[in-house]
Design a protein around this motif. Structure first.
Motif: not given
Length: 853
Positions: A579-582, A598-603, A615-624
């Motif tokens: 998650g926010q722990g990288g 880097v934030p990561a919820e999916h690999l 990949l980390a969710r940011r609103g309606s988008q994913y930050r990659i």
């Protein structure tokens, strides 16, 4: 001249201008460590008096008795390490540095200025490149499919409405499953009575009565036009032979096929009558081609070959003979011919950039280079350089070096890639080391320290790496290259370690490999001195799906770091999203090896395990973010509204779905760059699966369910089928089925707590019991289905066979927090945000668990 002094050192708190480090006393490594510890911005470093002289830009007050270096302070007109008296200063020249050693002042003139930056080891430091400011959106640099009109341009014959209507009528299925064709409606095609060809074929009893369109005489009229000699008029009325012979026009993308419930297509086969008409048209079109070619009407001749006869390969060869390389390349792409052929033609046309983009998309550098080198073309060398760069971008550094080694002017780059891979360590490092020693034996001294450490490494990891190096030295899975004297020396040292380890069961090298290693190390003499050994055969381990007893695990331990996603790496390592722990890279025991901030919820992991996307969710988008697991670099890439994506990629091209379109993103581009896409999908994507060689999506359209399958890496559409089924319509989950079959619906009964998988309308109830409103996820892998759901207060992961409907694995995580799982290449990872991870090899049944502390 040395000067004796009374007080040899400063004491107390003083204004220190410089420090001196004695190399003979503390050694170079410790001296460098101390220099870096005392470094200040603007400092200067010199070699002076047999040691390092570090001069600060301004004096700093320090307690000199506690310093780990000799403090130099300003004493009159000199810098000294002792409080010299006026009498002592009078004997010293100005502008020098004096060190008091053994009670004697000795001059230490700065000799050589040094650069301390060369001492910094950055291999273990993760460099995070910040997200660049947003820039105006650029047009997608996409390899868009082209039509035949684009290839031929204005010279393309214009078909009239009657020809198009005739072709579309045969291509569209009627509700009854028989082709339904409307009359052409043109003034030249108004005959109602059967033509002479139809009457003749009927008299020969070649088949049943012709369909309504054939009875109209339209094809008789087309044949008559070609016989009349007016080729321009005849071409405007002509129809492709495939529209007559197969009941459907040849399309770049197949038309939707209506499928029955049993999975068979609801089409009527072509009749002998239509096949006979097609044979007559082929003869007429072939004669027209010869006439057009003789008259120099190349574009129209190409239209006959590619558009009417539907022989695109012959048309491409024809254009190449005419030296129209650009047209030939476009036609090869349009007709979905072999990608290496198109790459070669684009190079002959002078379009290097387009050729490279096409080769990257289809990954056909190897075949394209072979084509060029077979022809002796000078274009092979630049394409080979681009091929090597592409492999390096993917993280295949050993393969990149193998591609580049045949170019003498690229030797430095070849060795640099191998050195980079060697520093990474692991199996990749062992392969790079073996290849580098074979290419350049002189580099053995550079790797001597690493080889010594490898030979002394203990535990399971050390034994595994030594076995990997042994196999690499023997050329197993390596580029073909002759061994060298350095390879022989390393093989001899390695044999002394791997042979006893094999006898103890610490590695799995077979007798043939050990004998080959002995031969590499010392020839027949060493082989004769080896002790006689016998290995017990490895016991047969049946897959989980073939075992009678099921495997159960309950993991009650809890960790401290949340796991959002997990993937397996080589050498027993894992990549974990926190998650926010990288992102963490840990070993088999959970010890941290690298951290990526880097934030990561999916690999998303590359096939070779050297590149990853976070990949980390940011609103309606994913930050990659992009991760380089070899160099340790991490960089933000882009933000995008994704709906589905592939969990693996080749290190460069990544399959995604967003905004009702399938696309391939170039992950090495600085911003979003689409290299292939299918825009405007007819429905919502409700099922997505990437098997590596086949990408399958399930669409929920207005009148049913469609399944599309693309063969990879060329992304050619091989299936587009449509179903109208009650089980598909009311399914809780729709799992993409195997290629050329129907999707698999999963029905979840909330009240009864049951899960049922429908296989061709036959229900298969899975032996699991679910709590109402439980979180759940379903995925199919090979011959088993993996179902994750909640039962009571525990999260349960169940592996059930599709054939026997038997449960083979059950993994329970009590009081699970946001559980999840990943299933790739037969490895099942189950995890949750309580820091628990379970690793199951579905083939061998080997189970491993860890908790992040």
């Amino acid at each position: 001249m040395p000067v004796e002094v009374r007080q040899p050192l400063f004491h107390g708190r003083c204004a220190v201008h410089a420090l001196w480090f004695d190399l003979d006393l503390i050694g170079p490594d410790e001296a460098r460590r101390r220099v870096l510890a005392h470094w200040q911005a603007g400092s200067h470093l010199f070699l002076a008096g047999g040691g390092y002289l570090l001069r600060w830009p301004a004096p700093r007050w320090r307690q000199v008795d506690t310093l780990d270096a000799l403090a130099l302070c300003q004493v009159g007109h000199v810098l000294g390490s002792a409080p010299l008296s006026q009498a002592e200063l009078a004997t010293l020249p100005a502008g020098t540095v004096w060190l008091v050693r053994a009670g004697v002042a000795q001059a230490a003139l700065p000799q050589e200025r040094l650069d301390a930056a060369a001492w910094l080891a950055l291999d273990a430091i993760t460099l995070c490149v910040p997200l660049a400011p947003p820039s105006p959106p650029a047009a997608d640099a996409m390899l868009a499919p082209v039509a035949l009109e684009v290839v031929l341009g204005a010279a393309m014959p214009r078909r009239n409405a009657a020809s198009i209507a005739f072709e579309r009528g045969l291509a569209l299925p009627a509700p009854s499953g028989q082709p339904e064709v409307q009359a052409s409606g043109g003034p030249d095609a108004a005959a109602a009575a059967p033509g002479f060809v139809a009457r003749l074929l009927s008299r020969w009893r070649l088949g049943p009565a012709a369909p309504p369109a054939l009875s109209s005489g339209y094809l008789d009229m087309v044949i008559a036009l070609f016989a009349g000699g007016d080729l321009a008029l005849a071409l405007s009325h002509a129809v492709p032979v495939g529209a007559v012979d197969s009941g459907g026009a040849a399309q770049m993308l197949p038309l939707r096929r209506a499928m029955r419930a049993d999975g068979t297509p609801a089409w009527a086969p072509a009749t002998p009558l239509t096949s006979a008409y097609a044979a007559l048209l082929r003869s007429v079109y072939r004669s027209a081609f010869e006439q057009l070619d003789g008259a120099g009407r190349v574009d129209e001749a190409v239209y006959v070959l590619a558009g009417l006869l539907q022989c695109p390969s012959e048309a491409v060869t024809y254009l190449e003979q005419k030296r129209r390389y650009g047209q030939a390349a476009r036609l090869a792409e349009h007709a979905k011919l072999e990608a290496p052929l198109a790459v070669r033609l684009w190079l002959l046309a002078g379009e290097l950039e387009h050729a490279v983009r096409l080769a990257r998309l289809h990954n056909v550098f190897d075949a394209a280079v072979q084509l060029l080198e077979t022809d002796g073309s000078v274009l092979a060398a630049p394409l080979r350089r681009h091929w090597a760069a592409y492999l390096a971008e993917r993280g295949d550094l050993v393969e990149a070096a193998a591609v580049l080694r045949s170019l003498p002017d690229q030797r430095a780059q070849t060795l640099a890639w191998l050195a980079q891979a060697e520093r990474h360590g692991g199996t990749l490092g062992m392969r790079a080391l073996a290849f580098k020693l074979a290419l350049d034996p002189a580099t053995l001294h550079e790797s001597a320290a690493g080889i010594t450490a490898l030979l002394a490494a203990g535990g399971e990891d050390g034994a595994g790496l030594r076995a990997s190096l042994a196999l690499a030295l023997l050329g197993k899975g390596m580029p073909a290259v002759a061994t060298s004297t350095a390879s022989w020396r390393v093989a001899g040292e390695l044999l002394r370690k791997v042979l006893p380890e094999r006898l103890e069961g610490a590695n799995r090298l077979d007798a043939e490999a050990l004998a080959a290693l002995a031969g590499l190390a010392g020839g027949t003499a060493l082989h004769a001195d080896l002790p006689r050994y016998r290995f017990t055969p490895e016991p047969h381990v049946p897959p989980l799906t073939e075992r009678d007893a099921s495997l159960a695990l309950r993991l009650d331990q809890r960790g401290l770091l949340p796991i959002y996603d997990a993937r397996c790496l080589a050498d027993g390592q894992y990549l974990l999203a926190l998650g926010q722990g990288g992102v963490l890279r840990v070993d088999r025991d959970g010890r941290q090896l690298a951290h990526y901030p880097v934030p990561a919820e999916h690999l998303v992991l590359s096939y070779n395990g050297t590149r990853a996307l976070a990949l980390a969710r940011r609103g309606s988008q994913y930050r990659i973010s992009r991760l380089d697991l070899v160099t340790g670099d991490a960089a933000d890439w882009l933000g995008i509204d994704l709906q589905h994506w592939s969990g693996s990629y080749d290190g460069v091209s990544w399959n995604v779905a967003f905004e009702r379109r399938l696309a391939v993103l170039d992950t090495c581009a600085p911003q979003q760059r689409i290299v292939w896409e299918v825009p405007g999908l007819p429905g919502e994507i409700v099922g997505y699966r990437d098997r590596g060689d086949m990408l399958t999506v399930v669409l929920r359209v207005a009148d049913g369910i469609e399944q599309w399958s693309y063969h990879q890496p060329g992304r050619q559409l091989r299936q587009r089928d449509w179903w109208k089924s009650r089980s598909l319509a009311r399914a809780t989950h729709l799992l993409p089925g195997p290629p050329y079959s129907s999707p698999w619906p999963v029905l979840v009964d909330e009240q009864a707590g049951t899960v049922t998988l429908m296989l061709r309308e036959h229900p298969l109830r899975m032996p699991v019991a679910l709590a109402p409103q439980a979180a759940r996820e379903v995925r199919i892998d090979g011959k088993a289905i993996v179902f994750v759901g909640s039962e009571g207060d525990a999260m349960c992961c169940n592996v059930v066979s599709l054939s026997g409907n038997a449960m083979h694995v059950r993994i329970d995580l009590p009081d699970a927090l946001a559980p999840g799982f990943s299933l790739h290449d037969g490895r099942l990872l189950v995890f949750d945000r309580a820091g628990r991870l379970v690793d199951l090899d579905c083939d061998s049944g080997k189970l491993r668990s860890l908790c992040l502390r």
